[in-house]
Every structure is written in structure tokens, then in C-alpha cells.
Motif scaffolding. Structure first.
Motif, short mmCIF file in Angstrom:
data_model
loop_
_atom_site.label_atom_id
_atom_site.label_comp_id
_atom_site.label_asym_id
_atom_site.label_seq_id
_atom_site.Cartn_x
_atom_site.Cartn_y
_atom_site.Cartn_z
N ALA A 95 0.83 -1.21 0.00
CA ALA A 95 0.00 0.00 0.00
C ALA A 95 0.86 1.26 0.00
CB ALA A 95 -0.93 -0.01 1.22
N GLY A 96 1.97 1.23 0.73
CA GLY A 96 2.83 2.41 0.80
C GLY A 96 3.49 2.76 -0.51
N TYR A 97 4.08 1.77 -1.16
CA TYR A 97 4.77 2.06 -2.42
C TYR A 97 3.78 2.32 -3.55
CZ TYR A 97 9.21 0.86 -0.31
OH TYR A 97 10.31 0.85 0.49
N GLY A 98 2.63 1.67 -3.52
CA GLY A 98 1.61 2.00 -4.52
C GLY A 98 1.14 3.43 -4.39
N LEU A 99 0.91 3.88 -3.13
CA LEU A 99 0.49 5.26 -2.91
C LEU A 99 1.59 6.25 -3.26
CD1 LEU A 99 -1.54 7.32 -1.80
CD2 LEU A 99 -0.60 6.88 0.49
N LEU A 100 2.83 5.92 -2.89
CA LEU A 100 3.95 6.82 -3.20
C LEU A 100 4.12 7.02 -4.70
CD1 LEU A 100 6.84 5.95 -0.70
CD2 LEU A 100 5.64 8.12 -0.95
N TYR A 101 4.08 5.93 -5.45
CA TYR A 101 4.29 6.07 -6.89
C TYR A 101 3.09 6.74 -7.56
CZ TYR A 101 7.22 5.05 -10.87
OH TYR A 101 8.07 5.18 -11.93
N LEU A 102 1.90 6.51 -7.03
CA LEU A 102 0.73 7.21 -7.56
C LEU A 102 0.85 8.71 -7.35
CD1 LEU A 102 -2.14 7.15 -8.77
CD2 LEU A 102 -2.99 6.82 -6.43
N LEU A 103 1.25 9.12 -6.15
CA LEU A 103 1.44 10.54 -5.88
C LEU A 103 2.59 11.12 -6.71
CD1 LEU A 103 0.98 10.60 -2.00
CD2 LEU A 103 -0.69 11.21 -3.76
N PHE A 104 3.62 10.31 -6.92
CA PHE A 104 4.75 10.75 -7.74
C PHE A 104 4.32 11.02 -9.18
CE2 PHE A 104 8.38 9.24 -10.44
CZ PHE A 104 9.15 10.38 -10.31
N LEU A 105 3.54 10.12 -9.75
CA LEU A 105 3.07 10.31 -11.12
C LEU A 105 2.11 11.49 -11.22
CD1 LEU A 105 2.51 6.61 -12.25
CD2 LEU A 105 4.43 8.10 -12.80
N LEU A 106 1.27 11.67 -10.19
CA LEU A 106 0.35 12.80 -10.21
C LEU A 106 1.09 14.12 -10.04
CD1 LEU A 106 -2.61 11.38 -8.08
CD2 LEU A 106 -2.53 11.71 -10.55
N ARG A 107 2.12 14.12 -9.20
CA ARG A 107 2.88 15.35 -9.02
C ARG A 107 3.61 15.76 -10.29
NH1 ARG A 107 8.23 15.43 -5.40
NH2 ARG A 107 8.95 14.47 -7.34
#
Length: 400
Positions: free
Chosen positions: A51-63
Motif C-alpha cells: 500500500a505504501g509504495y503503490g500510494l507513493l508512486y501514484l502521488l509521484f506520477l500525479l505530481r
């Protein structure tokens, strides 16, 4: 000679230490084999990593969505031709380099966002984890010189998580499995053939072995990362004399808030203490994992990474390290979190149990059809001189 007789020699007494070693060794090996093959360990920890790395990479792509074309797209300064030359030298590959079409790139970006979301939620985790590893590898390889280095650890962990059972806890897969088991309890299932049962056991044992080995590799990766970083710092003179963070705080590249960096740099004693503490924590980290000392060390590392994210402007790197540290927390810690949260909410008055709410609501409703002062069943008053009516029961004839 006739009086001489041979005294039989008794066999030597067994060595207790050697005998205990012989008895303990097979038992230890058997327990180790049982641990590796029969019980997947740290299921909550790998779920937190998923869950942590999925959320991190999702936020990274959105940013980076407004800058996606400059970083990974066909109009990037690191052109597809340059990327292909690097692929020929390193052996890397990327699905983004299969076409120079802008529409193809936009499709890949949308699919990457969708894959990160599904991986975070734990939907069809076995297949989605492989797709997530492909997404992270492709975006990292396409523009390897355009990121801040925080995605390096996410890349490694994404590959390792594809070999773990990271969807068995806190996921949509776990919820679907619970609902399926609840439906199966009320149904009469036919017994499966013996061959299918044996194949299922072999498959479960193989998945458990792969999961535990991948978990060990992830833990070793984090230990090597902290240990090597600490040993490299020890070799440097600026870390030895306590002035390394002074130079870091004065680099314009790592000053998202210059006023905050200058304010922290003014406290020279605290800068020296933070420098020595960072080196001590990183060097000592692999040696405190098998005792309770790891909990305060993890808390101090959490504070260090939060400081790096805020002061130096490296949120992706700090988030990746914080999530990686979660692999060292046992399952009993994660399983006790819901109870701790409920207890804290009850103490603060933010949450009340459903049973208490029902009891409170029913206690305020008076009994219907009775006087509040009545203590027994209602009695019918009969005047003097008359007999009390005998209660009769009306019987309704059955139809049939």
C-alpha cells in the motif's frame, strides 16, 4: 596365570554437550524448515509495503503530471534515441520506448496511474504486482537521469514485492476471500480429489518459500543500505568533524525553503549532534534488529527522514525509506493497531461502541402502555359484590 582374569572395560560415557548438540541440531533445522515452508511471515508488513509504495508512486506520477512530457515523453531532453543507446549498454528496457507516438505515451501514463491505484488497494495482487514492477522499471529506465534518486529503492522493492503474498492482508483480495469463505460455509461442498489437494499443498508450500525468501531479501537490502551509507559517512572528514549537514543546508539544490535551511544552520551545536546521530543510527541499525532497541532506533530514523523530506525537499526518497522500515515491525504490532486506535478514540470521546449507543438510546424510551410508577402487571379493579371475571382464551378453529 590361572588367577588372572580380564576385567571388561565399560564403554566411555557419552559427552553431554555433544549429545545435546546432536539433539538440538535436527530440531533447530526442522524448525527453520517449518518456518520457511509452512508459515508465511510478516504478512501485515508486506501489505504495508504494497500500500505504501503503490500510494507513493501514484502521488509521484500525479505530481509530475504537468511535466510528464519533459521527463518521460517523446519531447524529453533525454530522447528515445539516447535512451536506446543506454539500453544497448546496460541491458535495460522500457515499454515507453516502444513507440514515439504521443498518444501511446498518454495511454501508458494512464495505465501506470491505474496500475498504481490497483496495487495500492490490493486488487488481483498477484497479477497487478507484476504489472506494477513493469511500470516502475519502465519509467525508471526511460529517464534514469531525470529523477531525484528516490525511485531507486521503489524500483527494487517493487520487484521484490512481486514475489511476496502482499495481498493477503488489508486488501480487496483479502475482503473477497473472506466473503467467499462465508458463502462457502453455508453450502455443502463436494470433497476435492486427492490429486488436487496434493497439488494445492505443493503450490502453497512453494508460494510460502518464495514469499519468505523475498521478505528476507528486502530486509537485507534495507540493512545493506543503512550500513553502507553509515560506513561511507564515517570515511568522510566532514561527517567526522560534525560539519556535513552545514554544507548540505547551504546547497541551493536542496533548499526548498531557504529561510528554514538558514534557521537550522544557525544552531551549530544541534547540527553537530544531528550529524553524529545520523552516522551512529545508520551504522548500528543492522545490529539492533533482534532486540527491543530497534523500536527507538526506528522512531529516530522516522524523525530523520521527515526532516530530510521537509528541509531538503526529498519527499519521495524519505517516503520510500519510511515505508521500507516498516518491514521490521512484527505482525502483532500491526494487528494491535485497530484496538489501539479504538481505545484512543474512546478515551478522547470521538468514538463510542455500537452496543453502548444502542443501550443509551433504548434507556431513554419509556415503556409503552404503562404508568411510569407502575411496578407490576396492570390489575383490573372490581367493584364490591361482584366476582372477578375469569380470563378466557379465544381459540380460533383451524382451517383444514
Amino acid at each position: 596365570m590361572g588367577n588372572d582374569h580380564v576385567v571388561p572395560q565399560s564403554p566411555p560415557a557419552p559427552d553431554p554437550s555433544r549429545d545435546s548438540t546432536c539433539r538440538k541440531s535436527p530440531g533447530t533445522v526442522q524448525r527453520l524448515v517449518t518456518l520457511i515452508t509452512e508459515r508465511p511471515v510478516s504478512l501485515y508488513a508486506v501489505s504495508v509495503l504494497r500500500a505504501g509504495y503503490g500510494l507513493l508512486y501514484l502521488l509521484f506520477l500525479l505530481r509530475e503530471f504537468p511535466h510528464r512530457h519533459e521527463i518521460w515523453g517523446p519531447s524529453s531532453p533525454w530522447t528515445p534515441a539516447l535512451a536506446q543507446q543506454l539500453f544497448d549498454q546496460t541491458g535495460w528496457s522500457s515499454v515507453l520506448a516502444l513507440s514515439d507516438s504521443r498518444a501511446y505515451f498518454e495511454l501508458c501514463y494512464v495505465l501506470a496511474l491505474l496500475t498504481s491505484t490497483l496495487f495500492m488497494l490490493g486488487w488481483r495482487t498477484r497479477a497487478v504486482s507484476v504489472l506494477f514492477a513493469v511500470v516502475v522499471t519502465s519509467f525508471h529506465a526511460r529517464s534514469i537521469f531525470m529523477t531525484d534518486g528516490g525511485d531507486n529503492l521503489i524500483l527494487l522493492m517493487a520487484v521484490y514485492l512481486a514475489f511476496t503474498a502482499c495481498g493477503r492482508r488489508w486488501s480487496l483480495d483479502a475482503r473477497r476471500k473472506r466473503l467467499k469463505a462465508a458463502r462457502a460455509d453455508g453450502a455443502d461442498g463436494r470433497p476435492k480429489p486427492l490429486l488436487l489437494l496434493q497439488l494445492g499443498e505443493v503450490r502453497s508450500a512453494a508460494a510460502t518459500v518464495v514469499h519468505n525468501c523475498a521478505l528476507f531479501v528486502m530486509a537485507a537490502e534495507v540493512c545493506f543500505l543503512y550500513g553502507s551509507a553509515g560506513l561511507y559517512k564515517v570515511q568522510g572528514g566532514s561527517w567526522g568533524n560534525g560539519t556535513a549537514l552545514h554544507y548540505v543546508l547551504n546547497l541551493e539544490l536542496f533548499q526548498p525553503w531557504p529561510a528554514l535551511s538558514h534557521f537550522a544552520d544557525e544552531h551549530t551545536i544541534l547540527i553537530a549532534i544531528a550529524t553524529y546521530t545520523t552516522v551512529l543510527l545508520q551504522v548500528a541499525f543492522p545490529f539492533v534488529l533482534f532486540g527491543r532497541l530497534k523500536y527507538p532506533v526506528l522512531i529516530m530514523l522516522l524523525g530523520m527522514h521527515i526532516g530530510i523530506a521537509v528541509i531538503m525537499g526529498l519527499p519521495l526518497f524519505s517516503g520510500a525509506m519510511i515505508v521500507a522500515d516498516a518491514v521490521f515491525l512484527p505482525d502483532r504490532f500491526y494487528s494491535s493497531l485497530p484496538g489501539l486506535c479504538r481505545g484512543a478514540a474512546q478515551r478522547t470521546g470521538m468514538w463510542r461502541p455500537a452496543a453502548a449507543e444502542r443501550a443509551a438510546s433504548t434507556s431513554t424510551v419509556p415503556s409503552q402502555g404503562r404508568h411510569p410508577d407502575a411496578t407490576g402487571p396492570r390489575q383490573q379493579t372490581v367493584p364490591e359484590g361482584r366476582e372477578a371475571p375469569v380470563p378466557t382464551t379465544e381459540v380460533t378453529p383451524s382451517r383444514g
